[in-house]
Motif scaffolding. Structure first.
Motif, PDB file in Angstrom:
ATOM      1  N   ILE A 195     -16.815   2.391  -5.607  1.00 11.05           N
ATOM      2  CA  ILE A 195     -15.344   2.333  -5.602  1.00 11.05           C
ATOM      3  C   ILE A 195     -14.875   0.878  -5.417  1.00 11.05           C
ATOM      4  CG2 ILE A 195     -13.240   3.283  -4.576  1.00 11.05           C
ATOM      5  CD1 ILE A 195     -15.010   5.411  -5.802  1.00 11.05           C
ATOM      6  N   THR A 245     -14.547   8.465  -2.333  1.00  8.99           N
ATOM      7  CA  THR A 245     -14.938   9.786  -2.834  1.00  8.99           C
ATOM      8  C   THR A 245     -16.289  10.216  -2.261  1.00  8.99           C
ATOM      9  OG1 THR A 245     -15.781   8.723  -4.824  1.00  8.99           O
ATOM     10  CG2 THR A 245     -13.588   9.700  -4.956  1.00  8.99           C
ATOM     11  N   LEU A 263      -9.978  -0.863   0.589  1.00  7.77           N
ATOM     12  CA  LEU A 263     -10.315  -1.537   1.850  1.00  7.77           C
ATOM     13  C   LEU A 263     -11.814  -1.627   2.084  1.00  7.77           C
ATOM     14  CD1 LEU A 263      -7.724  -0.190   4.447  1.00  7.77           C
ATOM     15  CD2 LEU A 263      -8.005  -2.566   3.740  1.00  7.77           C
ATOM     16  N   LEU A 308     -14.830  -0.627  -8.672  1.00  7.35           N
ATOM     17  CA  LEU A 308     -13.782  -0.158  -9.588  1.00  7.35           C
ATOM     18  C   LEU A 308     -12.399  -0.622  -9.163  1.00  7.35           C
ATOM     19  CD1 LEU A 308     -14.927   3.538 -10.135  1.00  7.35           C
ATOM     20  CD2 LEU A 308     -14.893   1.742 -11.854  1.00  7.35           C
ATOM     21  N   GLN A 311     -15.271   9.943   6.416  1.00  5.37           N
ATOM     22  CA  GLN A 311     -15.031  11.394   6.320  1.00  5.37           C
ATOM     23  C   GLN A 311     -14.381  11.905   7.605  1.00  5.37           C
ATOM     24  OE1 GLN A 311     -15.372  12.629   3.220  1.00  5.37           O
ATOM     25  NE2 GLN A 311     -15.934  10.491   3.056  1.00  5.37           N
ATOM     26  N   MET A 354       0.842  -1.202   0.000  1.00  4.48           N
ATOM     27  CA  MET A 354       0.000   0.000   0.000  1.00  4.48           C
ATOM     28  C   MET A 354       0.874   1.249   0.000  1.00  4.48           C
ATOM     29  SD  MET A 354      -3.152  -0.580   2.444  1.00  4.48           S
ATOM     30  CE  MET A 354      -4.004  -2.136   2.526  1.00  4.48           C
ATOM     31  N   ALA A 355       0.602   2.098  -0.935  1.00  7.66           N
ATOM     32  CA  ALA A 355       1.396   3.325  -1.047  1.00  7.66           C
ATOM     33  C   ALA A 355       0.850   4.358  -0.078  1.00  7.66           C
ATOM     34  CB  ALA A 355       1.333   3.836  -2.471  1.00  7.66           C
ATOM     35  N   LYS A 356       1.706   4.831   0.793  1.00  7.88           N
ATOM     36  CA  LYS A 356       1.274   5.890   1.713  1.00  7.88           C
ATOM     37  C   LYS A 356       1.102   7.171   0.903  1.00  7.88           C
ATOM     38  CE  LYS A 356       1.519   8.001   6.020  1.00  7.88           C
ATOM     39  NZ  LYS A 356       1.879   8.006   7.389  1.00  7.88           N
ATOM     40  N   GLN A 357       0.004   7.844   1.160  1.00  9.48           N
ATOM     41  CA  GLN A 357      -0.299   9.046   0.399  1.00  9.48           C
ATOM     42  C   GLN A 357       0.347  10.257   1.045  1.00  9.48           C
ATOM     43  OE1 GLN A 357      -1.461  10.210  -2.258  1.00  9.48           O
ATOM     44  NE2 GLN A 357      -2.070   8.319  -3.223  1.00  9.48           N
ATOM     45  N   VAL A 371      -2.055   2.000   7.538  1.00  8.63           N
ATOM     46  CA  VAL A 371      -2.850   1.183   6.616  1.00  8.63           C
ATOM     47  C   VAL A 371      -3.955   2.018   5.980  1.00  8.63           C
ATOM     48  CG1 VAL A 371      -4.231  -0.914   6.445  1.00  8.63           C
ATOM     49  CG2 VAL A 371      -2.448  -0.759   8.169  1.00  8.63           C
ATOM     50  N   SER A 413      -4.333   5.611   5.838  1.00 10.07           N
ATOM     51  CA  SER A 413      -4.088   6.862   5.095  1.00 10.07           C
ATOM     52  C   SER A 413      -3.351   6.534   3.805  1.00 10.07           C
ATOM     53  CB  SER A 413      -3.273   7.839   5.950  1.00 10.07           C
ATOM     54  OG  SER A 413      -3.218   9.101   5.293  1.00 10.07           O
ATOM     55  N   THR A 414      -3.988   5.710   2.975  1.00  5.79           N
ATOM     56  CA  THR A 414      -3.388   5.253   1.722  1.00  5.79           C
ATOM     57  C   THR A 414      -4.416   5.376   0.600  1.00  5.79           C
ATOM     58  OG1 THR A 414      -4.176   3.016   2.118  1.00  5.79           O
ATOM     59  CG2 THR A 414      -1.970   3.520   2.918  1.00  5.79           C
ATOM     60  N   ASP A 415      -3.908   5.148  -0.621  1.00  2.00           N
ATOM     61  CA  ASP A 415      -4.786   5.113  -1.795  1.00  2.00           C
ATOM     62  C   ASP A 415      -5.885   4.069  -1.652  1.00  2.00           C
ATOM     63  OD1 ASP A 415      -4.229   6.972  -3.632  1.00  2.00           O
ATOM     64  OD2 ASP A 415      -2.728   5.796  -4.727  1.00  2.00           O
ATOM     65  N   GLU A 416      -5.508   2.913  -1.065  1.00  2.00           N
ATOM     66  CA  GLU A 416      -6.469   1.815  -0.942  1.00  2.00           C
ATOM     67  C   GLU A 416      -7.325   1.987   0.308  1.00  2.00           C
ATOM     68  OE1 GLU A 416      -3.133   1.215  -1.174  1.00  2.00           O
ATOM     69  OE2 GLU A 416      -3.091   0.812  -3.320  1.00  2.00           O
ATOM     70  N   TRP A 460      -8.300   7.405   1.328  1.00  2.00           N
ATOM     71  CA  TRP A 460      -8.201   8.350   0.203  1.00  2.00           C
ATOM     72  C   TRP A 460      -8.775   7.776  -1.080  1.00  2.00           C
ATOM     73  CZ3 TRP A 460      -7.998  12.498   2.656  1.00  2.00           C
ATOM     74  CH2 TRP A 460      -7.215  12.634   3.800  1.00  2.00           C
ATOM     75  N   GLY A 461      -9.098   6.487  -1.057  1.00  2.00           N
ATOM     76  CA  GLY A 461      -9.783   5.918  -2.214  1.00  2.00           C
ATOM     77  C   GLY A 461     -11.255   6.298  -2.243  1.00  2.00           C
ATOM     78  N   TYR A 497     -11.439  13.382  -9.690  1.00  2.00           N
ATOM     79  CA  TYR A 497     -12.035  12.068  -9.404  1.00  2.00           C
ATOM     80  C   TYR A 497     -13.188  11.744 -10.351  1.00  2.00           C
ATOM     81  CZ  TYR A 497      -9.075  10.965  -5.521  1.00  2.00           C
ATOM     82  OH  TYR A 497      -7.975  10.628  -4.771  1.00  2.00           O
ATOM     83  N   TRP A 552      -6.894  17.020  -0.037  1.00  2.00           N
ATOM     84  CA  TRP A 552      -8.235  16.807   0.502  1.00  2.00           C
ATOM     85  C   TRP A 552      -8.615  17.940   1.459  1.00  2.00           C
ATOM     86  CZ3 TRP A 552     -10.350  16.160   5.366  1.00  2.00           C
ATOM     87  CH2 TRP A 552     -11.697  15.806   5.386  1.00  2.00           C
ATOM     88  N   GLU A 584      -2.079  13.605  -0.917  1.00  2.00           N
ATOM     89  CA  GLU A 584      -3.543  13.517  -0.866  1.00  2.00           C
ATOM     90  C   GLU A 584      -4.176  14.175   0.372  1.00  2.00           C
ATOM     91  OE1 GLU A 584      -4.819  12.265  -3.617  1.00  2.00           O
ATOM     92  OE2 GLU A 584      -6.928  12.425  -3.062  1.00  2.00           O
TER      93      GLU A 584
END
Lengths: 117, 278
Positions: B176, B221, B184, B179, B241, A1-4, B210, B212-215, B218-219, A79, A11, A7
């Motif tokens: 999501i 919306t 997660l 997609l 949120q 998992m890439a830490k953002q 774990v 604060s990631t894209d998955e 932040w994935g 998005y 946000w 972002e």
């Protein structure tokens, strides 16, 4: 998992933009779009309004509104393109265009609020 | 199953009978060489007190014993009877047939999951995501001698998020998840919040890695369909949120605080929680 890394900040701008736009824009629309044109409230004359807009604090608030609302748009539009139009493979181009657009718009707002008044 | 399930069709209850309704059930039996799902119509009695699950049980017991689906408690607790009813993710034990009259009622397997057979989905992806968010109380300190007491305010902080029954309706509703199979997802993030907000827990920063990631958060919306679908009013969208704000605040702190204080901000004790006593 890439830490953002970026972002959370993008946000925060998006979130702040949503809040200030929701608070300020309806009031401005109500005044300038409905109440003044319908004559329900006597609009201030042009010189008065110009003096209000020239006041540094007004300029700062208007600038903040423009910048944050633009970053709100950039984030949401990014998005929408990623997921609504399924263009996530173009994510670099889209991010540059969206946030670049917001930066360009902010620069234009800064110019108009300083040189334009 | 016919032995354990009460035969409600034997109960005539004439004033409750309001004719019949068609259930249009998705069938898929890959072990029989079927390549695509098909639908099959079943005519069943329409009774006021019958949920969609009762209709399925009637089909299984009296019309077609080959139909496969999951169910257990029939009272909205076990979380195993989630399906799409007329396209919406529902617990079939809580979706009453009369609300779908005159029908036909479409019953399909949960979306966003692979189908094993008929209405049974493969939930491995969800089961692998759940433990990633460390959904248990993390506390380095030795446990207190007696019970670990909490004030009503401290319990109220997380109680809503602890109501999840892992029914996966939110995963079926979330676009999501559809997609991005690695996202997660709503229930796992809401469950992480359940422990983050627990005054006994010190694992906020562990989970941040774990989440604060894209998955992770932040994935999302903020479509909000998870909250609409949730039968237990957990409000996963709200949890996500809320978590975004605290994660963004942590990032901001790590960015602006000087290095010496940053170490404390990222490795030190978790930020104070609502209702924490000094």
């Amino acid at each position: 998992m890439a830490k953002q890394r970026a972002e959370p900040f993008l946000w925060l701008l998006f979130s702040a933009g949503g809040v200030v736009a929701a608070l300020l824009v309806p009031a401005l629309l109500l005044l300038f779009g409905v109440l003044f044109p319908l004559g329900w409230i006597t609009p201030p004359d042009h010189d008065h309004l110009r003096a209000v807009a020239a006041f540094p604090l007004t300029r700062l608030v208007l600038f903040g509104l423009c910048v944050l609302a633009l970053f709100h748009w950039a984030h949401r539009f990014r998005y929408t393109l990623y997921e609504g139009l399924q263009l996530k493979h173009l994510h670099r181009v889209i991010a540059v265009l969206c946030y670049g657009g917001a930066i360009a718009g902010s620069a234009a707002a800064a110019y108009l609020l300083t040189a334009g008044l | 199953m016919a032995d354990t399930y009460p035969d409600v069709t034997a109960d005539t209850g004439t004033d409750l009978d309001t004719g019949t309704i068609t259930m249009r059930v998705t069938r898929y039996r890959p072990e029989d060489g079927e390549l695509e799902p098909t639908t099959q119509d079943y005519q069943i009695p329409l009774r006021k007190d019958w949920a969609v699950l009762d209709g399925l049980n009637h089909i299984k017991d009296h019309i077609d014993a080959t139909l496969s689906y999951r169910w257990s408690c029939r009272m909205g607790i076990c979380g195993s009877c989630g399906m799409l009813v007329n396209g919406e993710p529902k617990l079939t034990c809580e979706a009453f047939l009369t609300d779908y009259a005159p029908g036909p009622v479409r019953v399909e397997p949960l979306a966003n999951f692979p189908v094993i057979r008929d209405l049974v989905v493969e939930i491995g992806s969800f089961m692998r995501k759940l433990p990633q968010v460390k959904p248990w109380i993390i506390d380095e300190a030795p446990p207190p001698a007696g019970e670990h007491r909490q004030t009503p305010a401290q319990v109220a902080e997380y109680q809503q998020y602890s109501m999840c029954i892992n029914c996966m309706l939110c995963y079926s509703a979330c676009p999501i998840v559809g997609l991005d199979e690695h996202f997660l997802g709503p229930a796992a993030i809401a469950l992480a919040q359940r422990y983050n907000l627990d005054s006994r827990d010190q694992g906020v920063l562990d989970r941040l890695e774990v989440l604060s990631t894209d998955e992770g958060i932040w994935g999302c919306t903020f479509v909000g369909e998870c909250t609409t679908a949730c039968p237990k009013h957990v409000d996963p969208a709200g949890a996500i949120q809320r978590y975004k704000l605290s994660a963004a605040t942590e990032s901001l702190k790590a960015f602006v605080l000087p290095k010496s204080r940053r170490a404390r901000a990222t490795n030190g004790p978790a930020p104070a929680k609502e209702g924490d006593t000094p």
